[in-house]
Write an enzyme that holds these catalytic residues in place. Structure first.
Site, PDB file in Angstrom:
ATOM      1  N   ASP A  75       0.813  -1.219   0.000  1.00 44.34           N
ATOM      2  CA  ASP A  75       0.000   0.000   0.000  1.00 44.34           C
ATOM      3  C   ASP A  75       0.846   1.270   0.000  1.00 44.34           C
ATOM      4  O   ASP A  75       0.672   2.141  -0.862  1.00 44.34           O
ATOM      5  CB  ASP A  75      -0.943   0.013   1.216  1.00 44.34           C
ATOM      6  CG  ASP A  75      -2.038  -1.024   1.104  1.00 44.34           C
ATOM      7  OD1 ASP A  75      -1.771  -2.106   0.550  1.00 44.34           O
ATOM      8  OD2 ASP A  75      -3.155  -0.759   1.571  1.00 44.34           O
ATOM      9  N   ARG A 130      -0.131   2.863  17.072  1.00 37.95           N
ATOM     10  CA  ARG A 130      -0.494   3.945  16.154  1.00 37.95           C
ATOM     11  C   ARG A 130      -0.254   5.350  16.721  1.00 37.95           C
ATOM     12  O   ARG A 130       0.319   6.203  16.040  1.00 37.95           O
ATOM     13  CB  ARG A 130      -1.945   3.799  15.685  1.00 37.95           C
ATOM     14  CG  ARG A 130      -2.200   2.590  14.807  1.00 37.95           C
ATOM     15  CD  ARG A 130      -1.145   2.438  13.745  1.00 37.95           C
ATOM     16  NE  ARG A 130      -1.457   1.384  12.784  1.00 37.95           N
ATOM     17  CZ  ARG A 130      -0.571   0.567  12.268  1.00 37.95           C
ATOM     18  NH1 ARG A 130       0.699   0.644  12.639  1.00 37.95           N
ATOM     19  NH2 ARG A 130      -0.916  -0.347  11.390  1.00 37.95           N
ATOM     20  N   ASP A 182      -7.351   2.157  11.869  1.00 34.44           N
ATOM     21  CA  ASP A 182      -6.076   2.873  11.887  1.00 34.44           C
ATOM     22  C   ASP A 182      -6.180   4.281  11.326  1.00 34.44           C
ATOM     23  O   ASP A 182      -5.460   5.185  11.756  1.00 34.44           O
ATOM     24  CB  ASP A 182      -5.013   2.076  11.128  1.00 34.44           C
ATOM     25  CG  ASP A 182      -4.468   0.921  11.946  1.00 34.44           C
ATOM     26  OD1 ASP A 182      -4.654   0.936  13.172  1.00 34.44           O
ATOM     27  OD2 ASP A 182      -3.860   0.007  11.365  1.00 34.44           O
ATOM     28  N   SER A 185      -3.317  -8.798   4.831  1.00 27.04           N
ATOM     29  CA  SER A 185      -2.560  -7.676   5.368  1.00 27.04           C
ATOM     30  C   SER A 185      -1.931  -8.087   6.694  1.00 27.04           C
ATOM     31  O   SER A 185      -2.584  -8.722   7.529  1.00 27.04           O
ATOM     32  CB  SER A 185      -3.497  -6.479   5.577  1.00 27.04           C
ATOM     33  OG  SER A 185      -2.823  -5.425   6.222  1.00 27.04           O
TER      34      SER A 185
END
Length: 430
Positions: free
Chosen positions: A17, A96, A125, A181
């Site tokens: 990505d 994060r 996210d 993922s």
């Protein structure tokens, strides 16, 4: 050629990505600076740097933030016994805000108006990254390609993204044979998307089986942190020392080895728990945006510390304080999962939870074996456990006859409730 739009700092991983997004942002007219956080993942960082530069990044920042991740994010979660929906230890959710904080810092150093990320428009996210960015730098502008129609209409799925990568000479680790993922950091690895979106696809790494009728098996494909059914046939016995709810030392009773620094301690527990297959779960959870998702998580050290801290806390904390603290922990877990680490309410909760941990000091002895953590014993100078008081063999400073009045008082409410219920039942029968 697109009009120049200024500098954007991209949260970069080197995967499919963000590699494609880097090239796409350049097509849109941005000067791209990439930021890659070393947060404990197994990564060839120098190769990632060269790849970003080859794809046209103006500058590449790579910073090791593993230590602050453990001390400033994981330890508060351990103190809280943070657990989302009774099972998820928040490995990605905790990482994060740590990454996004540094992303904003790089943007300010570079004088960039924009930051960008590769989080999808359906996941958590995007919320976690952006709430942190806006909290710490209110004037920042976020570019989220997966929410822009010109991007997601061009790339409706990972197949189209892989075609774009091929056409632009972008090397990526994801292939059509392994279409899911994966997110890795020091605390955990998560696997989502692709064939895992079918909740019937079996993770035989959990059950130890290697055959099933009518379902797909992924046990040989997904396993990085934790061992499978071939884990050792003898346990590791560990002693974990806590001060104010924070682990400060781990000792292996078998070989006498110790670890004391936060980062080394956590990495050592990852190794021990991982080889015994501890910390692997396969769950369906509720995302903040309103949908359910299926994920497989490996959180070895986090699982050991959850059980150890839970035990020493119960040993040293007053009952009523602990009830309140358990409620705070539920709210804390929800806030962290939803991306509100830098909110005033989460800051307040962290302060309250830290205050509750002042007496949570002592040592827990436990065994790690075949996917399980077994608590063997505990000791503490702050223990509220009174062996003489609780003993069945010694009366101690307790008068058994007092329990009669205690029971009578507590039964009063129950007697009155059922007396009323009896009257209501009689009336209904008439």
């Amino acid at each position: 050629m697109a009009q120049p739009k200024g500098t954007v700092v991209l949260a970069y991983s080197g995967g499919l990505d963000t590699s494609c997004i880097l090239v796409w942002l350049k097509e849109q007219g941005y000067d791209v600076v990439t930021y890659l956080a070393n947060i404990g993942q197994k990564e060839d960082f120098e190769a990632a740097r060269k790849k970003a530069l080859a794809l046209g990044a103006k500058k590449v920042y790579i910073e090791d933030i593993s230590k602050e991740f453990v001390e400033e994010f994981i330890w508060p979660a351990v103190q809280a016994n943070a657990l989302y929906e009774d099972r998820y230890l928040l490995g990605t959710a905790l990482a994060r805000p740590c990454i996004a904080r540094k992303l904003v810092d790089v943007a300010q150093r570079e004088g960039a108006q924009y930051v960008a990320h590769g989080a999808t428009g359906k996941g958590n996210d995007q919320v976690r990254f952006e709430l942190t960015c806006y909290a710490l730098c209110p004037n920042i502008k976020v570019v989220a390609p997966w929410r822009l129609p010109e991007f997601y209409q061009r790339f409706p799925g990972r197949r189209e993204l892989m075609d774009y990568a091929k056409n632009h000479g972008i090397p990526v680790p994801v292939t059509p044979q392994t279409p899911w993922s994966m997110d890795e950091n020091l605390m955990h690895i998560s696997y989502e998307a692709g064939i895992l979106e079918n909740p019937k696809v079996i993770d035989h790494g959990q059950c130890g089986s290697h055959r099933a009728e009518g379902v797909s098996c992924i046990c040989s494909l997904i396993r990085n942190f934790t061992a499978g059914p071939t884990s050792p046939d003898s346990p590791d016995v560990l002693e974990i020392e806590f001060e104010r709810g924070v682990p400060v030392k781990v000792t292996n009773a078998g070989d006498g080895s110790t670890r004391s620094s936060a980062l080394e301690l956590f990495m050592y527990l990852n190794d021990i728990a991982g080889k015994h297959g501890v910390g692997r779960i396969d769950i369906v959870e509720n995302r903040f945006v309103g949908m359910k998702s299926r994920g497989i998580y490996e959180t070895p050290a986090g699982t050991i510390l959850y059980h150890a801290h839970l035990d020493i806390e119960a040993f040293t904390m007053d009952r009523e304080v602990r009830k309140i603290k358990q409620g705070l922990a539920l709210k804390f877990s929800e806030l962290v999962y939803n991306g509100f680490w830098h909110s005033p309410e989460c800051e307040f909760l962290r302060h309250c939870i830290a205050r509750s941990q002042e007496g949570v000091t002592g040592t827990v002895r436990l065994s790690v074996f075949k996917g399980q953590v077994y608590v063997l014993g505990r000791e503490s100078p702050r223990s509220l456990y009174n062996e003489e008081l609780v003993s069945m063999n010694v009366q101690g400073d307790y008068e058994p006859a007092d329990a009669t009045g205690f029971i009578n008082i507590n039964s009063l409410r129950l007697k009155e409730y059922h007396r009323l219920q009896s009257k209501v039942t009689v009336k209904q029968d008439e």
